[in-house]
Scaffold this motif. Structure first.
Motif, mmCIF file in Angstrom:
data_model
loop_
_atom_site.group_PDB
_atom_site.id
_atom_site.type_symbol
_atom_site.label_atom_id
_atom_site.label_comp_id
_atom_site.label_asym_id
_atom_site.label_seq_id
_atom_site.Cartn_x
_atom_site.Cartn_y
_atom_site.Cartn_z
ATOM 1 N N ARG A 193 -0.615 8.690 -20.810
ATOM 2 C CA ARG A 193 -1.645 7.756 -20.361
ATOM 3 C C ARG A 193 -1.804 7.897 -18.861
ATOM 4 N NH1 ARG A 193 -0.060 2.747 -18.198
ATOM 5 N NH2 ARG A 193 2.181 2.486 -18.001
ATOM 6 N N ASP A 194 -2.972 7.538 -18.400
ATOM 7 C CA ASP A 194 -3.243 7.606 -16.973
ATOM 8 C C ASP A 194 -2.611 6.413 -16.270
ATOM 9 O OD1 ASP A 194 -4.718 9.913 -17.294
ATOM 10 O OD2 ASP A 194 -6.587 8.823 -17.625
ATOM 11 N N LEU A 195 -1.965 6.690 -15.156
ATOM 12 C CA LEU A 195 -1.414 5.607 -14.363
ATOM 13 C C LEU A 195 -2.538 4.822 -13.704
ATOM 14 C CD1 LEU A 195 1.577 7.336 -12.530
ATOM 15 C CD2 LEU A 195 1.727 5.595 -14.313
ATOM 16 N N THR A 196 -2.367 3.526 -13.615
ATOM 17 C CA THR A 196 -3.278 2.691 -12.858
ATOM 18 C C THR A 196 -2.580 2.284 -11.568
ATOM 19 O OG1 THR A 196 -2.505 0.594 -13.802
ATOM 20 C CG2 THR A 196 -4.218 1.789 -15.022
ATOM 21 N N PRO A 197 -3.329 1.849 -10.562
ATOM 22 C CA PRO A 197 -2.673 1.416 -9.321
ATOM 23 C C PRO A 197 -1.646 0.314 -9.559
ATOM 24 C CG PRO A 197 -5.034 1.653 -8.990
ATOM 25 C CD PRO A 197 -4.801 1.822 -10.463
ATOM 26 N N GLU A 198 -1.938 -0.583 -10.491
ATOM 27 C CA GLU A 198 -1.019 -1.690 -10.762
ATOM 28 C C GLU A 198 0.322 -1.215 -11.317
ATOM 29 O OE1 GLU A 198 -4.807 -3.129 -12.814
ATOM 30 O OE2 GLU A 198 -4.349 -1.370 -11.569
ATOM 31 N N ALA A 258 2.321 8.338 -5.539
ATOM 32 C CA ALA A 258 3.020 7.886 -6.745
ATOM 33 C C ALA A 258 2.145 8.014 -7.982
ATOM 34 C CB ALA A 258 3.466 6.430 -6.579
ATOM 35 N N MET A 259 0.823 8.028 -7.776
ATOM 36 C CA MET A 259 -0.112 8.198 -8.883
ATOM 37 C C MET A 259 -0.466 9.661 -9.117
ATOM 38 S SD MET A 259 -2.742 5.004 -8.360
ATOM 39 C CE MET A 259 -3.642 5.468 -9.861
ATOM 40 N N GLY A 260 0.106 10.563 -8.328
ATOM 41 C CA GLY A 260 -0.114 11.979 -8.559
ATOM 42 C C GLY A 260 -0.932 12.693 -7.521
ATOM 43 N N ALA A 261 -1.327 12.008 -6.445
ATOM 44 C CA ALA A 261 -2.081 12.679 -5.390
ATOM 45 C C ALA A 261 -1.182 13.672 -4.669
ATOM 46 C CB ALA A 261 -2.628 11.657 -4.391
ATOM 47 N N PRO A 262 -1.736 14.763 -4.133
ATOM 48 C CA PRO A 262 -0.913 15.730 -3.398
ATOM 49 C C PRO A 262 -0.214 15.073 -2.219
ATOM 50 C CG PRO A 262 -3.106 16.615 -3.817
ATOM 51 C CD PRO A 262 -3.141 15.157 -4.199
ATOM 52 N N ALA A 263 0.978 15.567 -1.912
ATOM 53 C CA ALA A 263 1.745 15.016 -0.791
ATOM 54 C C ALA A 263 1.083 15.309 0.537
ATOM 55 C CB ALA A 263 3.166 15.570 -0.800
ATOM 56 N N THR A 264 0.318 16.399 0.581
ATOM 57 C CA THR A 264 -0.412 16.726 1.795
ATOM 58 C C THR A 264 -1.885 16.672 1.516
ATOM 59 O OG1 THR A 264 -0.362 19.089 1.265
ATOM 60 C CG2 THR A 264 1.420 18.219 2.657
ATOM 61 N N GLY A 265 -2.657 16.322 2.486
ATOM 62 C CA GLY A 265 -4.095 16.217 2.294
ATOM 63 C C GLY A 265 -4.717 15.568 3.498
ATOM 64 N N PRO A 266 -6.013 15.299 3.440
ATOM 65 C CA PRO A 266 -6.680 14.691 4.579
ATOM 66 C C PRO A 266 -6.130 13.309 4.869
ATOM 67 C CG PRO A 266 -8.096 14.696 2.644
ATOM 68 C CD PRO A 266 -6.922 15.551 2.314
ATOM 69 N N ILE A 267 -5.865 13.039 6.100
ATOM 70 C CA ILE A 267 -5.349 11.755 6.535
ATOM 71 C C ILE A 267 -6.389 11.045 7.363
ATOM 72 C CG2 ILE A 267 -3.555 10.600 7.894
ATOM 73 C CD1 ILE A 267 -1.681 12.848 7.241
ATOM 74 N N ALA A 268 -6.672 9.801 6.986
ATOM 75 C CA ALA A 268 -7.669 9.044 7.734
ATOM 76 C C ALA A 268 -7.192 8.829 9.158
ATOM 77 C CB ALA A 268 -7.906 7.696 7.047
ATOM 78 N N ILE A 302 -6.621 6.791 -2.383
ATOM 79 C CA ILE A 302 -7.424 7.911 -2.869
ATOM 80 C C ILE A 302 -6.508 8.908 -3.577
ATOM 81 C CG2 ILE A 302 -8.962 9.789 -2.217
ATOM 82 C CD1 ILE A 302 -9.853 8.107 0.156
ATOM 83 N N VAL A 303 -6.752 9.101 -4.869
ATOM 84 C CA VAL A 303 -5.914 9.978 -5.681
ATOM 85 C C VAL A 303 -6.581 11.329 -5.905
ATOM 86 C CG1 VAL A 303 -4.729 10.244 -7.898
ATOM 87 C CG2 VAL A 303 -4.844 7.995 -6.801
ATOM 88 N N GLY A 304 -7.887 11.326 -6.154
ATOM 89 C CA GLY A 304 -8.609 12.553 -6.421
ATOM 90 C C GLY A 304 -9.923 12.579 -5.672
ATOM 91 N N ALA A 305 -10.848 13.361 -6.200
ATOM 92 C CA ALA A 305 -12.127 13.556 -5.515
ATOM 93 C C ALA A 305 -13.170 12.512 -5.887
ATOM 94 C CB ALA A 305 -12.671 14.952 -5.835
ATOM 95 N N ASP A 306 -12.816 11.579 -6.762
ATOM 96 C CA ASP A 306 -13.793 10.603 -7.239
ATOM 97 C C ASP A 306 -13.832 9.320 -6.415
ATOM 98 O OD1 ASP A 306 -14.514 12.313 -9.272
ATOM 99 O OD2 ASP A 306 -13.006 11.514 -10.654
ATOM 100 N N GLY A 307 -13.172 9.315 -5.274
ATOM 101 C CA GLY A 307 -13.159 8.110 -4.452
ATOM 102 C C GLY A 307 -11.933 7.266 -4.716
#
Length: 245
Positions: free
Chosen positions: A72-77, A232-242, A196-201
């Motif tokens: 199942r997909d993890l939710t933020p909660e 924790a939801m699966g986003a890459p450890a490295t990526g764009p940082i605000a 932000i986990v993926g490209a969908d916002g």
């Protein structure tokens, strides 16, 4: 027979507690007591039920093992609360996890350093820092609908130019990757950053509301928490940082 066994397991759904007696199992499964006794014994042998020293029953460990195998997909909660609590402990301020539902922001988890609560609460998306951060990534049609409604409350008064002030806050959140709103009147500051986990916002936003006005910005801590939840939801450890401005 399988259907009856499932009925015995289903008897725990909606029960007042995690344990049921044999009689309660029979009543809730709508089965004869002797049939329930036989089925319960078989389920105990398969570790689908556990018989306690008191003679009562509860769901067995094998059920939990099977549930853990269900994709199942993890939710933020599912993952956020420890990170929210850490941020609340470090800052001494209430922290919220907010998601967007149409034109409303829904607080789905919170930590305030005292008694945590996960009872969802709703508010207009424009009325909170977290909601504005999520609107910054929302479809243009939704943002336009919020701005054109003219129904601004809580943070925004009815003074001329309020629509432009809300629009500016949304644009700042989009450009900076976070939002920090300070109130000169109350001496407080609210900070929010997207998860932000993926490209969908963003899937949610982390927000601190009503923190005391100080020279030290809480934005880095809020951004770090948001990124930790995303990882924790699966986003890459490295990526764009605000960028914190």
């Amino acid at each position: 027979m399988l259907g009856r066994a499932v009925g015995v397991l289903d008897a725990f759904a909606g029960a007042e507690g995690p344990e049921l007696s044999l009689t309660e199992l029979a009543d809730r499964a709508d089965l004869p007591l002797t049939t329930t006794h036989r089925l319960a014994g078989q389920l105990v042998n398969e570790r689908l039920l556990e018989r306690l020293p008191s003679g009562r029953f509860r769901i067995g460990p094998h059920v939990q093992e099977l549930v853990s195998l269900t994709p199942r997909d993890l939710t933020p909660e599912d993952v956020a609360h420890p990170y929210l609590q850490d941020l609340a402990d470090v800052t001494g301020q209430p922290v919220q996890l907010v998601v967007l539902d149409g034109g409303e922001s829904v607080t789905v988890d919170r930590a305030d350093g005292q008694v945590p609560s996960r009872a969802p609460t709703r508010a207009p998306a424009h009325a909170s820092c977290g909601g504005l951060v999520l609107l910054a990534h929302a479809p243009a049609a939704l943002v336009d609908a919020v701005l054109e409604s003219g129904q601004f409350e809580r943070r925004w008064d009815a003074a001329p130019g309020v629509t432009e002030r809300v629009r500016t806050a949304i644009e700042v959140a989009r450009r900076q990757g976070h939002l920090e709103l300070r109130s000169k009147q109350t001496g407080t500051v609210s900070v929010a950053a997207p998860v932000i986990v993926g490209a969908d916002g963003p899937v949610a936003a982390v927000a601190i509301s009503g923190a005391p006005h100080s020279e030290r910005s809480l934005a880095p801590a809020v951004l770090t928490t948001a990124r930790s939840i995303a990882r924790a939801m699966g986003a890459p450890a490295t990526g764009p940082i605000a960028v914190v401005r």
